[in-house]
Design an enzyme around this catalytic site. Structure first.
Site, mmCIF file in Angstrom:
data_model
loop_
_atom_site.group_PDB
_atom_site.id
_atom_site.type_symbol
_atom_site.label_atom_id
_atom_site.label_comp_id
_atom_site.label_asym_id
_atom_site.label_seq_id
_atom_site.Cartn_x
_atom_site.Cartn_y
_atom_site.Cartn_z
ATOM 1 N N PRO A 38 10.220 11.726 5.250
ATOM 2 C CA PRO A 38 9.374 12.271 4.358
ATOM 3 C C PRO A 38 8.344 13.491 5.154
ATOM 4 C CG PRO A 38 8.931 9.914 4.102
ATOM 5 C CD PRO A 38 9.801 10.448 5.291
ATOM 6 N N THR A 77 0.677 -1.207 -0.091
ATOM 7 C CA THR A 77 -0.015 0.127 0.043
ATOM 8 C C THR A 77 0.871 1.042 0.005
ATOM 9 O OG1 THR A 77 0.025 0.145 2.613
ATOM 10 C CG2 THR A 77 -1.628 -1.207 1.486
ATOM 11 N N TYR A 128 9.806 14.320 12.298
ATOM 12 C CA TYR A 128 9.706 14.327 13.490
ATOM 13 C C TYR A 128 10.557 13.295 14.760
ATOM 14 C CZ TYR A 128 5.691 11.197 13.334
ATOM 15 O OH TYR A 128 4.655 10.053 12.991
ATOM 16 N N ARG A 134 6.820 -7.708 13.436
ATOM 17 C CA ARG A 134 7.131 -7.763 14.873
ATOM 18 C C ARG A 134 7.690 -9.272 15.102
ATOM 19 N NH1 ARG A 134 1.164 -5.479 16.389
ATOM 20 N NH2 ARG A 134 0.761 -6.878 14.535
HETATM 21 C C1 HXC Z 1 -6.346 5.085 21.034
HETATM 22 C C2 HXC Z 1 -5.918 3.032 20.017
HETATM 23 C C3 HXC Z 1 -6.310 3.798 18.620
HETATM 24 C C4 HXC Z 1 -6.584 5.012 18.815
HETATM 25 C C5 HXC Z 1 -5.860 1.510 18.442
HETATM 26 N N1 HXC Z 1 -5.846 1.675 19.709
HETATM 27 N N2 HXC Z 1 -6.264 2.615 17.744
HETATM 28 N N3 HXC Z 1 -5.816 3.727 21.262
HETATM 29 N N4 HXC Z 1 -6.576 5.626 19.970
HETATM 30 N N5 HXC Z 1 -6.862 5.470 17.654
HETATM 31 C C6 HXC Z 1 -5.241 0.795 20.690
HETATM 32 C C7 HXC Z 1 -6.259 -0.315 20.930
HETATM 33 O O1 HXC Z 1 -7.244 0.097 21.717
HETATM 34 C C8 HXC Z 1 -5.415 -1.369 21.672
HETATM 35 O O2 HXC Z 1 -4.852 -1.041 22.896
HETATM 36 C C9 HXC Z 1 -3.978 -1.098 20.903
HETATM 37 O O3 HXC Z 1 -4.154 0.266 20.349
HETATM 38 C C10 HXC Z 1 -3.859 -2.041 19.718
HETATM 39 O O4 HXC Z 1 -4.879 -1.902 18.708
HETATM 40 P P1 HXC Z 1 -5.301 -2.982 17.673
HETATM 41 O O5 HXC Z 1 -6.436 -2.438 16.759
HETATM 42 O O6 HXC Z 1 -5.332 -4.536 18.210
HETATM 43 O O7 HXC Z 1 -3.855 -2.915 17.073
HETATM 44 P P2 HXC Z 1 -3.667 -3.401 15.434
HETATM 45 O O8 HXC Z 1 -5.037 -4.373 14.848
HETATM 46 O O9 HXC Z 1 -2.660 -4.510 15.344
HETATM 47 O O10 HXC Z 1 -3.560 -2.324 14.318
HETATM 48 C C11 HXC Z 1 -2.382 -1.485 14.649
HETATM 49 C C12 HXC Z 1 -2.770 0.053 14.321
HETATM 50 C C13 HXC Z 1 -3.570 0.067 13.163
HETATM 51 C C14 HXC Z 1 -1.413 0.560 14.458
HETATM 52 C C15 HXC Z 1 -3.626 0.419 15.615
HETATM 53 O O11 HXC Z 1 -3.817 1.695 12.784
HETATM 54 C C16 HXC Z 1 -2.595 -0.288 11.864
HETATM 55 O O12 HXC Z 1 -2.952 -1.242 11.521
HETATM 56 N N6 HXC Z 1 -1.831 0.679 11.289
HETATM 57 C C17 HXC Z 1 -0.918 -0.085 10.226
HETATM 58 C C18 HXC Z 1 -0.882 1.187 9.108
HETATM 59 C C19 HXC Z 1 -0.523 2.595 9.677
HETATM 60 O O13 HXC Z 1 -0.761 2.843 10.792
HETATM 61 N N7 HXC Z 1 -0.144 3.285 8.675
HETATM 62 C C20 HXC Z 1 0.187 5.116 8.837
HETATM 63 C C21 HXC Z 1 1.315 5.036 8.810
HETATM 64 S S1 HXC Z 1 1.539 6.831 8.870
HETATM 65 P P3 HXC Z 1 -5.904 -2.032 24.111
HETATM 66 O O14 HXC Z 1 -5.275 -1.662 25.198
HETATM 67 O O15 HXC Z 1 -7.388 -1.568 23.933
HETATM 68 O O16 HXC Z 1 -5.801 -3.408 23.846
HETATM 69 C C22 HXC Z 1 2.825 7.319 9.455
HETATM 70 C C23 HXC Z 1 3.596 8.754 9.171
HETATM 71 C C24 HXC Z 1 3.678 9.855 9.982
HETATM 72 O O17 HXC Z 1 3.745 6.728 10.149
HETATM 73 C C25 HXC Z 1 4.144 11.189 9.280
HETATM 74 C C26 HXC Z 1 2.972 11.911 8.388
HETATM 75 C C27 HXC Z 1 3.367 13.328 7.989
HETATM 76 P P1 NAP Z 2 0.461 2.948 4.765
HETATM 77 O O1 NAP Z 2 -0.141 2.810 3.565
HETATM 78 O O2 NAP Z 2 -0.467 2.485 5.914
HETATM 79 O O3 NAP Z 2 1.720 1.759 4.857
HETATM 80 C C1 NAP Z 2 2.162 1.148 6.108
HETATM 81 C C2 NAP Z 2 2.366 -0.329 5.845
HETATM 82 O O4 NAP Z 2 2.945 -1.094 6.832
HETATM 83 C C3 NAP Z 2 0.856 -1.067 5.387
HETATM 84 O O5 NAP Z 2 1.275 -1.575 3.870
HETATM 85 C C4 NAP Z 2 0.689 -2.057 6.286
HETATM 86 O O6 NAP Z 2 0.338 -3.239 5.679
HETATM 87 C C5 NAP Z 2 2.279 -2.321 7.010
HETATM 88 N N1 NAP Z 2 2.558 -2.939 8.210
HETATM 89 C C6 NAP Z 2 1.641 -2.369 9.504
HETATM 90 N N2 NAP Z 2 1.824 -3.146 10.415
HETATM 91 C C7 NAP Z 2 2.840 -4.247 10.105
HETATM 92 C C8 NAP Z 2 3.430 -5.350 10.747
HETATM 93 N N3 NAP Z 2 3.184 -5.516 11.802
HETATM 94 N N4 NAP Z 2 4.055 -5.986 9.869
HETATM 95 C C9 NAP Z 2 4.444 -5.755 8.293
HETATM 96 N N5 NAP Z 2 3.751 -4.895 7.836
HETATM 97 C C10 NAP Z 2 2.918 -3.946 8.532
HETATM 98 O O7 NAP Z 2 1.218 4.085 4.990
HETATM 99 P P2 NAP Z 2 2.075 5.105 4.235
HETATM 100 O O8 NAP Z 2 1.804 6.731 4.431
HETATM 101 O O9 NAP Z 2 2.282 4.507 2.882
HETATM 102 O O10 NAP Z 2 3.663 4.931 5.198
HETATM 103 C C11 NAP Z 2 4.573 4.109 4.695
HETATM 104 C C12 NAP Z 2 5.803 4.544 5.464
HETATM 105 O O11 NAP Z 2 6.364 6.089 5.386
HETATM 106 C C13 NAP Z 2 5.729 4.573 6.882
HETATM 107 O O12 NAP Z 2 6.968 4.293 7.410
HETATM 108 C C14 NAP Z 2 5.463 5.873 7.218
HETATM 109 O O13 NAP Z 2 5.813 5.922 8.739
HETATM 110 C C15 NAP Z 2 6.429 6.767 6.293
HETATM 111 N N6 NAP Z 2 5.868 8.066 6.368
HETATM 112 C C16 NAP Z 2 4.642 8.645 5.607
HETATM 113 C C17 NAP Z 2 4.267 9.869 5.565
HETATM 114 C C18 NAP Z 2 3.064 10.247 4.778
HETATM 115 O O14 NAP Z 2 2.952 11.361 4.599
HETATM 116 N N7 NAP Z 2 2.470 9.302 4.244
HETATM 117 C C19 NAP Z 2 5.180 10.796 6.185
HETATM 118 C C20 NAP Z 2 6.186 10.407 6.747
HETATM 119 C C21 NAP Z 2 6.572 9.078 6.674
HETATM 120 P P3 NAP Z 2 -0.549 -4.362 6.533
HETATM 121 O O15 NAP Z 2 -1.637 -3.672 7.390
HETATM 122 O O16 NAP Z 2 -0.911 -5.397 5.549
HETATM 123 O O17 NAP Z 2 0.305 -5.070 7.719
#
Ligand code: HXC
Ligand code: NAP
Length: 293
Positions: free
Chosen positions: A201, A29, A160, A80
């Site tokens: 980024p 993604t 950050y 993980r």
């Molecule tokens: C508070 C939350 C929450 C929320 C989850 N939790 N979402 N707490 N506010 N919005 C809590 C849950 O209640 C639980 O705690 C614990 O976190 C684990 O949640 P799960 O849903 O069981 O986890 P999981 O299914 O593994 O999902 C992981 C996730 C989810 C991180 C919460 O969002 C995910 O899958 N993300 C992957 C992709 C992603 O995040 N992409 C964005 C990257 S952007 P308890 O105590 O209730 O058990 C990025 C760029 C930044 O990094 C810079 C941009 C400029």
């Molecule tokens: P994204 O599409 O949500 O990408 C995150 C990816 O991580 C997903 O494909 C997700 O796939 C995978 N992932 C999450 N948990 C995982 C796990 N436990 N094991 C393996 N894979 C896992 O978001 P994105 O914006 O493209 O982000 C990509 C990278 O760019 C990240 O490192 C993010 O911090 C960084 N970044 C993004 C931005 C922005 O503006 N978009 C800015 C700064 C940095 P599954 O859910 O299938 O596991």
């Protein structure tokens, strides 16, 4: 029709990554998919991995078609879990005969006041970002060292990671750890021919990031481009261009570097007087007159 701006166009020469095998975590993604697309166009073999195999397989099928490069493999792997990372490495070597590049791109994140987080919520982000990155780095690094093969590690952090950020504290802490690991290993593993670099980024619109960082009603109130001096968000191709350069041998002398790609955003937040941008020429006339008096 006007042609795309150069930043939205591929940059490296044809076949620049021919023969390289690259593993992209979170490659199904968003930015991982965008970088994978360009690596395939440049002739690389790419393994995309994450938790959701259906998403990975759909992406692999689409990119095979789009890039005319069939050398893409989807492997389920939760970063993980160290045994799953080792299995990802084995599958990659079995399929492509080796591995040259690890791209630590997988991440998890969401906005929240820190005092509202459970310890498990803190864990889930740190485990995906920091533990996931060191699991992959350790497994791939050990293999390169044992096989006496060079390798390249590229990690996607955030701006950050260096300065911290409120409301995404687990992510900030974990990304800072990834950056420290990158700089440390750049020195320690250089003797094995392993380079480690990072990209920080700024805002690049993706479904994964936007849904978790700019949910409604925030999205309609907060324009992510507003704090960027260049007044725009990033284009996926310009990140892919930089990543392709940093994983290629063209960047062979780059080691321990973090390249910021944010249109000047973080510096805009940092400079004491940057907000004076808001003053009009009339206001400046008035201020100058008052000061000179
Ligand atoms: C508070 C939350 C929450 C929320 C989850 N939790 N979402 N707490 N506010 N919005 C809590 C849950 O209640 C639980 O705690 C614990 O976190 C684990 O949640 P799960 O849903 O069981 O986890 P999981 O299914 O593994 O999902 C992981 C996730 C989810 C991180 C919460 O969002 C995910 O899958 N993300 C992957 C992709 C992603 O995040 N992409 C964005 C990257 S952007 P308890 O105590 O209730 O058990 C990025 C760029 C930044 O990094 C810079 C941009 C400029
Ligand atoms: P994204 O599409 O949500 O990408 C995150 C990816 O991580 C997903 O494909 C997700 O796939 C995978 N992932 C999450 N948990 C995982 C796990 N436990 N094991 C393996 N894979 C896992 O978001 P994105 O914006 O493209 O982000 C990509 C990278 O760019 C990240 O490192 C993010 O911090 C960084 N970044 C993004 C931005 C922005 O503006 N978009 C800015 C700064 C940095 P599954 O859910 O299938 O596991």
């Amino acid at each position: 029709m006007a042609s795309a701006h150069p930043y939205a166009q591929p940059m490296l020469r044809d076949n620049a990554l021919q023969g390289k095998t690259i593993v992209v975590t979170g490659g199904g993604t968003g930015l991982g998919r965008a970088m994978t697309t360009y690596f395939l166009q440049l002739g690389a073999n790419v393994v995309i991995s994450s938790r959701k195999l259906d998403v990975l397989e759909k992406t692999a099928a689409e990119l095979r078609e789009q890039t005319n490069n069939a050398n893409i493999l989807a492997v389920q792997c939760d970063v993980r879990k160290y045994d799953e990372v080792e299995a990802l490495l084995e599958k990659t070597i079995e399929t492509f005969g080796g591995v040259d590049v690890l791209l630590n791109n997988a991440a998890g994140n969401f906005i929240s006041p820190t005092e509202r987080l459970s310890h498990k919520a803190f864990d889930v982000i740190v485990d995906i970002v920091l533990k996931g990155s060191y699991n992959c780095t350790l497994a791939f690094g050990k293999r390169w060292i044992a096989d006496k093969k060079p390798g390249t590690i590229l990690s996607i952090v955030t701006t950050y990671a260096s300065v911290g950020s409120a409301y995404v504290v687990p992510s900030a802490a974990a990304k800072a750890g990834v950056l420290a690991m990158t700089r440390s290993l750049a020195v320690e593993w250089a003797k094995y021919g392993i380079r480690a670099n990072a990209i920080a980024p700024g805002p690049f619109p993706t479904e994964g990031a936007w849904s978790r960082l700019f949910p409604e009603p925030l999205a309609s109130k907060l324009d992510p481009a507003a704090n960027v001096p260049l007044k725009r968000v990033g284009d996926h191709q310009e990140l892919a261009n930089l990543a392709a350069y940093m994983v290629s041998d063209f960047s062979a002398y780059m080691n321990g570097e973090v390249v910021t790609l944010d249109g000047g955003e973080w510096l805009n937040g940092a400079g004491e007087f940057n907000k004076l941008e808001l003053l009009t020429p009339d206001m400046w006339d008035h201020i100058e007159k008052t000061m000179r008096r």
